[in-house]
Design a protein around this motif. Structure first.
Motif, short mmCIF file in Angstrom:
data_model
loop_
_atom_site.label_atom_id
_atom_site.label_comp_id
_atom_site.label_asym_id
_atom_site.label_seq_id
_atom_site.Cartn_x
_atom_site.Cartn_y
_atom_site.Cartn_z
N HIS A 1 -4.86 13.30 38.69
CA HIS A 1 -3.67 13.16 37.83
C HIS A 1 -4.07 13.28 36.35
O HIS A 1 -3.41 13.96 35.56
CB HIS A 1 -3.00 11.81 38.10
CG HIS A 1 -1.70 11.64 37.41
ND1 HIS A 1 -0.52 12.15 37.88
CD2 HIS A 1 -1.39 11.04 36.23
CE1 HIS A 1 0.45 11.85 37.05
NE2 HIS A 1 -0.05 11.18 36.04
N ASN B 1 1.68 20.86 36.11
CA ASN B 1 2.95 20.23 36.47
C ASN B 1 2.80 19.11 37.49
O ASN B 1 3.76 18.42 37.81
CB ASN B 1 3.97 21.26 36.93
CG ASN B 1 3.48 22.05 38.12
OD1 ASN B 1 2.48 21.68 38.73
ND2 ASN B 1 4.16 23.13 38.44
N VAL C 1 1.41 16.49 36.87
CA VAL C 1 1.63 15.28 36.09
C VAL C 1 3.05 14.77 36.32
O VAL C 1 3.32 13.57 36.32
CB VAL C 1 1.44 15.57 34.59
CG1 VAL C 1 1.69 14.32 33.76
CG2 VAL C 1 0.05 16.10 34.32
N LEU C 2 3.96 15.71 36.54
CA LEU C 2 5.38 15.34 36.66
C LEU C 2 5.70 14.74 38.03
O LEU C 2 6.72 14.10 38.20
CB LEU C 2 6.26 16.58 36.45
CG LEU C 2 5.99 17.35 35.15
CD1 LEU C 2 6.83 18.62 35.12
CD2 LEU C 2 6.30 16.48 33.95
N SER C 3 4.79 14.94 39.00
CA SER C 3 5.10 14.46 40.35
C SER C 3 4.77 12.99 40.50
O SER C 3 4.00 12.44 39.77
CB SER C 3 4.31 15.28 41.37
OG SER C 3 2.94 15.17 41.13
#
Lengths: 403, 247
Positions: free
Chosen positions: A315, A399, A401-403
């Motif tokens: 992450h 992306n 990071v967004l999960s």
């Protein structure tokens, strides 16, 4: 900013525990290498320390270490008259096992050709070489005998006059050096009744022949110890070691001796090879194979650890990518952490090994070359092991990071 | 996405921080096709603080990740500082460099790197763009100071409250003087008081740093701090009106 060091600092406990585990594994790899070296070194120790140019052994045998060899002691006298020979010494070796303080004590006995060889070449850590022709011994420290201690071997009591270090036989037993006569006395020791029966048998054989009846001196000689009766029960030695005069041609001397029908002559190097290809070969190969397997297992375990460590940070890696971090920064984070782990584990392996290896029953010889080899192996494992983690880190999308 | 040479030219102070023209995002194809965003067109000026509202699944995060150069659109054009950076799924700039130099991100969770202190979390953003040493440290401390958390600069994220963590995240996002700050539900994990403080902080930094700010939020209580709101419903973007108390 070094992210690897900061991550390690933050997870110091876990990192250290992992490094200790890996260090113990590397210590075993190091130890296996050391045991391999120890077996090889122990096997050829005597051949190298005796520093003989030629070894004369029983015909068609590969003695005296790889197989039993028995020679008449007078081969020494024969060798001495060969042109080019500087010195010839009888050599006797055999292993005995005795009880001492309720525990088995295995001793590899080596006979020194007194008075030519008093053991002055031995690496003594205390005491002195042999000072008389009988009842003295120089013992390796692994036997646990101190200078001044007396030990009964056969019918006689031997006093330890010197203690050596690193003098181990090919079987891993400590060496004890006696004169050849004492070594033979220990080897051929028999109980009184057996001696009386042997003498009676000799007397009976002599009386059954004309010569026995006509030569009474022969009957008297039948009463002597076997070692003093070359015609009836000749003292046998394991080998005779020969050193050549400076400039003497080894092949010429060897050729002269090869004409004797009862002996085979080996050079020092041939004797060394006989040992390495003989008694210790399987042990060497087994340990060598085990060592290779351990290196492979270490590589797999380390790869998994490094991969897991990378997954734990995936992450953060995605975040760094989102912030525009270059590949080198991510690559460096994973690889530097792998090197830190490998480096700490290596240092731990070395220092734990230094403390533990002296307690191993067989010699563990850690050489500089081996340490360098292992350092390279750890380096390679770090690179290969972290490649899986790097592959994963490089594939992660910002992306995530967004999960 | 990064195949085209970098063209992160200096920002124009007159061009909008971000502009989207007909941005459409389609996931899947055939029977499984889902249109997450339809022809989204909008503009945010520098210094303007805009809220993006909409129910769950309306396409807010899709729009944010498209303008954040994280997830490229299927069609449409994205301009940052007047420069076309994406045309359809094709990047016209070095996206990584553009993200590094022009964009700042703030998330629902602060997403601070747990093994770095508050100061280091800001420093790492500067290090990524090649700024290190004393000047970088001074800038990081200034940012933390301006957000009222200089005293916690040497604390790890785990030692900071949720509000403090978000302030560090904002400081990090501002570190490289971005043209555009993108925030995805930054107050979702905070209580209402802290949430409002953070929203007010966005307005302050937007105005002070002259950065366009786009905040995705569900929180209707703090809409008055925004200059403008945008509404997204079923992937369709619409102007939602001006905030109740602008500046």
């Amino acid at each position: 900013m070094n992210l690897a060091i900061r991550d390690v600092r933050h997870n110091a406990g876990r990192f250290l525990l992992t490094a200790v585990g890996l260090g113990l594994l590397l210590m075993i790899v190091m130890g296996m290498g050391g045991i391999y070296n120890g077996i090889e070194s122990d096997a050829v120790l005597l051949v190298e320390e005796m520093d003989a140019d030629l070894w004369i052994v029983q015909r068609d045998t590969r003695g005296p270490f790889a197989e039993l060899s028995r020679l008449p002691a007078n081969v020494e006298d024969r060798a001495l008259v060969v042109p080019g020979v500087l010195e010839a010494r009888r050599f006797v070796t055999h292993t005995i096992q005795r009880e001492r303080h309720g525990r088995p004590l295995r001793i590899s006995i080596v006979g020194l050709a007194w008075p030519t060889d008093r053991g002055a070449w031995l690496p003594l850590i205390s005491g002195r070489p042999l000072g008389q022709g009988h009842y003295e011994m120089v013992a390796d420290r692994t036997l646990g005998l101190a200078v001044g201690e007396a030990i009964r071997l056969g019918k006689d009591v031997y006093t330890v006059v010197g203690v050596t270090r690193d003098m181990i036989g090919s079987g891993g037993d400590g060496l004890a050096f006696l004169t050849v006569a004492d070594a033979l006395a220990v080897q051929f020791d028999s109980v009184g009744e057996a001696t009386r029966l042997e003498r009676a048998a000799r007397r009976g054989r002599a009386e059954g022949m004309d010569i026995g009846l006509t030569q009474p001196g022969l009957l008297e000689r039948a009463e002597l110890p076997a070692s003093a009766l070359p015609a009836i029960g000749s003292p046998m030695v394991s080998a005779v070691m020969v050193r050549l005069k400076p400039g003497a041609d080894i092949e010429t001397v060897r050729g002269n001796m090869a004409g004797w029908a009862d002996v085979t002559v080996y050079t020092g190097e041939e004797e060394r090879q006989l040992l390495l290809q003989g008694p210790v070969d399987r042990a060497r190969r087994q340990i060598g194979l085990f060592r290779v397997l351990l290196v492979a297992i270490s590589a797999i375990i380390m790869s998994l650890i490094l991969y897991t460590m990378t997954l734990d940070k995936i992450h953060d890696i995605a975040l760094l990518k989102l912030m525009g971090a270059k590949g080198g920064m991510i690559f460096g984070l994973v690889l530097q952490e792998a090197f830190l782990l490998g480096g700490v584990a290596y240092v731990l392996a070395y220092f734990i090994g230094l403390q533990l290896f002296p307690f191993f029953p067989r010699r563990v010889i850690i050489t500089d070359g081996m340490l360098v080899w292992l350092a390279f192996a750890v380096f390679a494992i770090c690179v290969v092991g972290s490649s899986l983690g790097i592959w994963k880190a490089m594939r992660v999308e910002p992306n995530e990071v967004l999960s | 996405m990064t195949g085209v040479p970098s063209s992160a030219s200096p920002a124009s102070s007159f061009a909008p921080a971000i502009e989207t023209v007909g941005v459409t995002k389609v996931y899947g194809s055939g029977n499984t096709e889902v249109v997450a965003l339809r022809e989204a067109t909008m503009k945010i000026e520098r210094g303007e603080v805009v809220a993006l509202l909409g129910p769950s699944g309306s396409g807010k995060s899709t729009l944010l990740s498209a303008v954040g150069l994280i997830n490229p659109p299927t069609r449409g054009e994205i301009r940052i500082d007047g420069q076309v950076v994406m045309r359809g799924p094709r990047a016209l700039v070095d996206v990584r460099r553009f993200r590094r130099e022009r964009l700042g991100y703030i998330f629902q969770k602060s997403n601070l790197i747990p093994f770095l202190t508050a100061l280091e979390n800001v420093l790492v953003a500067l290090a990524i763009s090649g700024q290190e040493g004393r000047s970088a440290k001074r800038r990081a401390m200034d940012l933390l100071g301006s957000l009222g958390i200089a005293a916690r600069a040497h604390n790890l994220p785990s030692a900071l409250s949720g509000g403090q963590q978000q302030r560090v995240a904002i400081a990090r996002a501002l570190a490289n003087r971005p043209s555009l700050l993108l925030a995805d539900e930054p107050t979702a994990a905070l209580d209402s008081t802290l949430g409002r403080q953070v929203m007010e902080l966005f307005r302050e930094v937007g105005h002070e740093h002259r950065a366009g700010v786009l905040v995705v939020t569900h929180d209707q209580r703090a809409l008055d701090v925004f200059d403008r709101t945008l509404m997204l419903e079923d992937g369709v973007l619409a102007e939602g009106g001006v905030g109740q108390s602008v500046g």
